[in-house]
Design a protein around this motif. Structure first.
Motif, PDB file in Angstrom:
ATOM      1  N   TYR A  71       0.834  -1.209   0.000  1.00  0.00           N
ATOM      2  CA  TYR A  71       0.000   0.000   0.000  1.00  0.00           C
ATOM      3  C   TYR A  71       0.866   1.254   0.000  1.00  0.00           C
ATOM      4  O   TYR A  71       0.623   2.207  -0.767  1.00  0.00           O
ATOM      5  N   ASN A  72       1.880   1.270   0.863  1.00  0.00           N
ATOM      6  CA  ASN A  72       2.739   2.444   0.930  1.00  0.00           C
ATOM      7  C   ASN A  72       3.519   2.657  -0.362  1.00  0.00           C
ATOM      8  O   ASN A  72       3.785   3.783  -0.769  1.00  0.00           O
ATOM      9  N   THR A  73       3.894   1.580  -1.008  1.00  0.00           N
ATOM     10  CA  THR A  73       4.652   1.683  -2.265  1.00  0.00           C
ATOM     11  C   THR A  73       3.849   2.405  -3.332  1.00  0.00           C
ATOM     12  O   THR A  73       4.379   3.227  -4.088  1.00  0.00           O
ATOM     13  N   PHE A  74       2.541   2.165  -3.391  1.00  0.00           N
ATOM     14  CA  PHE A  74       1.716   2.719  -4.460  1.00  0.00           C
ATOM     15  C   PHE A  74       0.989   4.015  -4.071  1.00  0.00           C
ATOM     16  O   PHE A  74       0.421   4.673  -4.934  1.00  0.00           O
ATOM     17  N   ASN A  75       0.983   4.364  -2.783  1.00  0.00           N
ATOM     18  CA  ASN A  75       0.147   5.475  -2.351  1.00  0.00           C
ATOM     19  C   ASN A  75       0.900   6.604  -1.650  1.00  0.00           C
ATOM     20  O   ASN A  75       0.273   7.489  -1.067  1.00  0.00           O
ATOM     21  N   THR A  76       2.227   6.560  -1.657  1.00  0.00           N
ATOM     22  CA  THR A  76       2.985   7.617  -0.982  1.00  0.00           C
ATOM     23  C   THR A  76       3.946   8.302  -1.941  1.00  0.00           C
ATOM     24  O   THR A  76       4.383   7.733  -2.941  1.00  0.00           O
ATOM     25  N   THR A  77       4.249   9.545  -1.607  1.00  0.00           N
ATOM     26  CA  THR A  77       5.240  10.304  -2.358  1.00  0.00           C
ATOM     27  C   THR A  77       5.820  11.382  -1.449  1.00  0.00           C
ATOM     28  O   THR A  77       5.080  12.072  -0.742  1.00  0.00           O
ATOM     29  N   LYS A  78       7.137  11.484  -1.402  1.00  0.00           N
ATOM     30  CA  LYS A  78       7.827  12.489  -0.600  1.00  0.00           C
ATOM     31  C   LYS A  78       7.396  12.457   0.864  1.00  0.00           C
ATOM     32  O   LYS A  78       7.136  13.484   1.486  1.00  0.00           O
ATOM     33  N   GLY A  79       7.274  11.248   1.407  1.00  0.00           N
ATOM     34  CA  GLY A  79       6.981  11.114   2.826  1.00  0.00           C
ATOM     35  C   GLY A  79       5.541  11.370   3.216  1.00  0.00           C
ATOM     36  O   GLY A  79       5.222  11.461   4.397  1.00  0.00           O
ATOM     37  N   ARG A  80       4.617  11.508   2.255  1.00  0.00           N
ATOM     38  CA  ARG A  80       3.211  11.757   2.565  1.00  0.00           C
ATOM     39  C   ARG A  80       2.353  10.834   1.714  1.00  0.00           C
ATOM     40  O   ARG A  80       2.783  10.320   0.687  1.00  0.00           O
ATOM     41  N   TYR A  81       1.119  10.629   2.156  1.00  0.00           N
ATOM     42  CA  TYR A  81       0.165   9.880   1.340  1.00  0.00           C
ATOM     43  C   TYR A  81      -0.369  10.754   0.224  1.00  0.00           C
ATOM     44  O   TYR A  81      -0.619  11.965   0.415  1.00  0.00           O
TER      45      TYR A  81
END
Length: 783
Positions: A71-81
């Motif tokens: 989930y985090n791999t596909f839904n985060t960018t630059k330390g944020r969701y």
């Protein structure tokens, strides 16, 4: 310095990466939020702890590390969701929610109340550190309440009589026992089933009411159980079946003919077939609610089960209409499946460095004779390519296999005498089958094989299954490549030539008995047993003796100019299943077998009837047909023979295998499936009945040596359970290999420094290579 295999290092790096990535997931959430990373329940008795955990809301249970990482791999960018998230990939973080914590505490308290802890208290304690939350549910159970007296009152005397006869002797609701609401629900359900099975069509569970008097001192209660009558009557009505209606619906193309109507006045039955393609008697056999019988829930369910098992109907409905004060008309409503169907299947295969594919087509025609019979025609073609062979693609074909088969399944026993197993516990079947196989292996072997059989199968009880095949007729024409045969003869392998380069007839009988086969997917404690007996050639031997038929140069009697087989073979599969609570299970399996050639071919059992060891359902650290027999080592063969005799020289007439497996749940939700794990230990081997130093030196069975020739493997497996099927991946590790001698059999000591060992083995066994780990991919459980 220890040199770990490359795959172990890679797997370790991946696991550590996954672990640290999931631990750092809290950095993506807001400062006023906390990721739930740990939950525990303290103060609960061990017998109730696992059940109590199920009442904790899933919204606050710690995430699966794998799903959260995805989930985090596909839904985060630059330390944020991301603002727009891909919700269907992985698993969103489970954040601390005080409302869900209080709700879970209340659910745990209510659960403990149902177990007799009326004064139980549950106090959640929350600790937050660096945006990670730990939740501990502190439980004060208090004293459990015991049942002092039980007062049962029945307003209907017949209901009381049935209760006293069928339920009271085995009830778990007794004085001087701890109160448990589940036992009361179980008693209520049993009374409901008993009443409905004895004609009481209108009986409802709500007629049983339970009162609890907890005003007594000393944590004691009195139970008052009252079974009431319907509000509009002084008794419970008992209903009898009056008329029976059977209707075959036609929701496809309209029939040009009017619906066929048949009336049987003696059975008070009306049959209407809008499709004009069914006969009523084969269906009526499994309609157990008949005119003159009292209504029974068990007979209704049994009718559903048997009619669906006929595999001819998309929908089966059983409906009831009240005719008068105590009469019911029963309506059986059927919607047929499509009469014809076709299915194409394909798969990619990989084995011992070779790859290939299988493709198959199955054509089916249902209701071919009007009694829901099913005809299947199967075609299958498979090819395996060996990259080590010289030349173009066509020259790299190691083997190809074509099979054609016909099966006719009739949902009843077709015998020339009266027999009626009734189908009470399962649908009896008669199966006619024919199969033709054309197999060719490059520069080695070709086989033409035909088999036809007649089989009867039925259930004696719910858990006792019988399969009897009175006739198994087979013909085989197997031929070795001329150059390969010459090499075998020069090397002294005349028996392999006789076993594989030959033609034969077989006429035999087979029988199989299975105990508790229906329980294999359950989690309860039980024992499973499967026993088979296969005997062939005795009838042909009697005919040849009476007719004084001729024999070949080896003394084998012939029929139609071809020798016939004569052997006896039996195999047993015993398993012990033990549930260890929740999704944990232990399974032990013992699988022995013996095959004895005698009479007309007493020297050597043919390839198809021999046992082999290894494979995805046996000793998983070895590939199928690469273990044994006994202490046999393929180093004794020339390099050409090692290549060409693969899967031909490691067979036996005696088989002993044992498996122990511990199964457990890893993740409740992994990409839509449950991920289970298993650790296992496999042991066993196959042996020859007779000593033959030319064929398999060291491969014969001896009582004083066979234990030292038992192979041992261990390993770990993953099983992905989607509720419809199980995808299985097992990794088996060799521990003890009987092809070596003395302490060298314990090959596990070479595992962490295997390069030199593997190289030395290859030099003495080429082109065979030694693999410590064998991967097995399959569908379904191994046993």
């Amino acid at each position: 310095m220890i040199k770990y295999p490359r795959f172990i290092g890679f797997a370790s790096i991946m696991l550590l990466t996954l672990f640290f990535a999931s631990c750092r997931s809290s950095k993506y959430i807001d400062d006023d939020q906390a990721l739930v990373t740990k939950i525990q329940i303290s103060g609960v008795s061990p017998a109730l702890k696992e059940s109590s955990e199920t009442y904790i809301s899933n919204q606050i249970k710690p995430n699966s590390r794998v799903n959260l990482f995805i989930y985090n791999t596909f839904n985060t960018t630059k330390g944020r969701y991301k603002t727009k998230k891909i919700r269907n990939v992985g698993e969103p973080p489970h954040l601390l929610d005080s409302a869900m914590v209080d709700l879970s505490a209340n659910q745990i308290r209510r659960f403990l109340f149902t177990k007799g802890y009326f004064n139980a208290k549950v106090s959640p304690e929350i600790t937050v550190n660096k945006k990670r939350a730990h939740i501990n549910f502190n439980v004060d159970e208090g004293n459990a309440y015991q049942i002092r007296n039980i007062e049962r009152k029945f307003e209907d005397g017949d209901a009381k009589w049935l209760f006293d006869r069928d339920i009271l002797p085995k009830t778990k609701v007794k004085p001087n026992t701890q109160y448990d609401a589940a036992k009361l629900l179980e008693e209520r359900e049993k009374l409901y089933i008993v009443m409905r099975n004895n004609g009481y069509y209108d009986y409802l569970r709500q007629y049983m009411r339970v009162g609890i008097d907890s005003t007594l001192s000393g944590n004691l209660i009195d139970l008052k159980i009252n079974v009431e009558n319907p509000s509009d009557s002084t008794i419970h009505k008992k209903y009898q079946i009056d008329s029976v209606y059977m209707t075959i619906r036609n929701y496809g193309a309209m029939s040009k003919k009017p619906a066929r109507r048949i009336t049987d006045s003696a059975k008070r039955l009306l049959f209407v077939d809008e499709t004009n393609s069914f006969r009523w008697k084969p269906l009526e056999r499994y309609m157990y609610l008949r005119s003159g019988n009292y209504y029974s829930l068990a007979e209704e369910n049994k009718s559903y089960d048997r009619l669906y098992e006929m595999n001819g109907f998309r929908s089966v409905k059983v409906q009831f209409v009240k005719k008068d004060s105590n009469k019911l008309d029963v309506h059986y409503d059927f919607v047929p499946r499509p009469r014809m169907g076709n299915q194409i299947e394909g798969e990619y295969t990989f084995s011992s460095g070779m790859s290939g594919f299988n493709i198959g087509n199955t054509f089916s025609q249902r209701n071919i004779f009007g009694g829901s019979e099913q005809l299947e025609v199967k075609l299958r073609y498979g090819v395996l390519f060996d990259p080590r062979l010289a030349g173009g693609l066509s020259s790299k074909i190691f083997n190809n296999d074509f099979q054609a088969g016909v099966n006719l399944v009739i949902p009843r026993l077709m015998v020339p005498f009266h027999i009626n197993p009734g189908g009470k516990f399962g649908l009896p079947k008669t199966t006619y089958s024919m199969t033709l196989q054309l197999f060719d292996q490059d520069r080695t072997y070709s086989n033409r094989y035909f088999i036809t059989s007649l089989n009867y199968s039925w259930y004696e009880t719910e858990n006792k299954y019988h399969s009897f095949t009175p006739i198994v007729l087979e013909y085989r024409d197997g031929r070795l490549d001329s150059n390969f045969r010459k090499n075998l003869e020069q090397e002294g392998y005349q028996l392999y030539v006789r076993s594989n380069d030959r033609q034969y007839f077989g006429l035999g009988t087979q029988y199989t008995f299975i105990l508790n086969g229906k329980k294999l997917t359950s989690k309860e404690d039980f024992q499973y047993f499967r026993g088979t007996v296969d005997v062939s050639g005795n009838v042909l031997d009697l005919i040849s003796s009476i007719a004084k038929l001729s024999a070949n140069a080896d003394g084998e009697k012939k029929i139609f100019g071809v020798p016939f087989l004569q052997y006896a073979k039996t195999e047993f599969d015993y398993r012990l299943y033990r549930n260890l609570g929740g999704n944990r299970q232990f399974v032990f399996r013992f699988n022995p077998g013996i095959a004895i050639p005698y009479g007309n071919n007493s020297k050597l059992l043919i390839f198809e009837k021999s046992f082999y060891s290894g494979g995805m359902n046996g000793i998983r650290a070895w590939q199928a047909r690469t273990l044994g027999p006994g202490a046999y080592n393929r180093q004794n063969l020339s390099e050409d023979l090692r290549l060409n005799l693969r899967n031909l020289d490691q067979l036996g007439e005696i088989k002993l295998e044992a498996n122990a497996e511990y199964r457990f749940r890893i993740l409740n939700n992994f990409l839509g499936a449950k991920m289970n794990g298993a650790t296992f230990v496999d042991m066993g081997n196959v042996w020859r009945l007779k000593k033959d130093d030319d064929l398999n030196p060291g491969g014969e069975f001896k009582f004083n040596k066979f234990l030292g020739q038992v192979a041992i493997g261990t390993g770990f497996g993953l099983r992905f359970d989607s509720d419809y099927f199980v995808i299985r991946l097992d990794a088996g590790l060799k521990v003890k290999d009987p092809q070596f001698s003395g302490s060298n059999q314990w090959v596990i000591k070479n595992f962490f420094d295997s390069k030199e060992f593997k190289e030395q083995y290859y030099q003495t066994h080429k082109p065979d290579r030694y693999n410590f780990i064998q991967y097995n991919f399959g569908i379904g459980m191994p046993f």
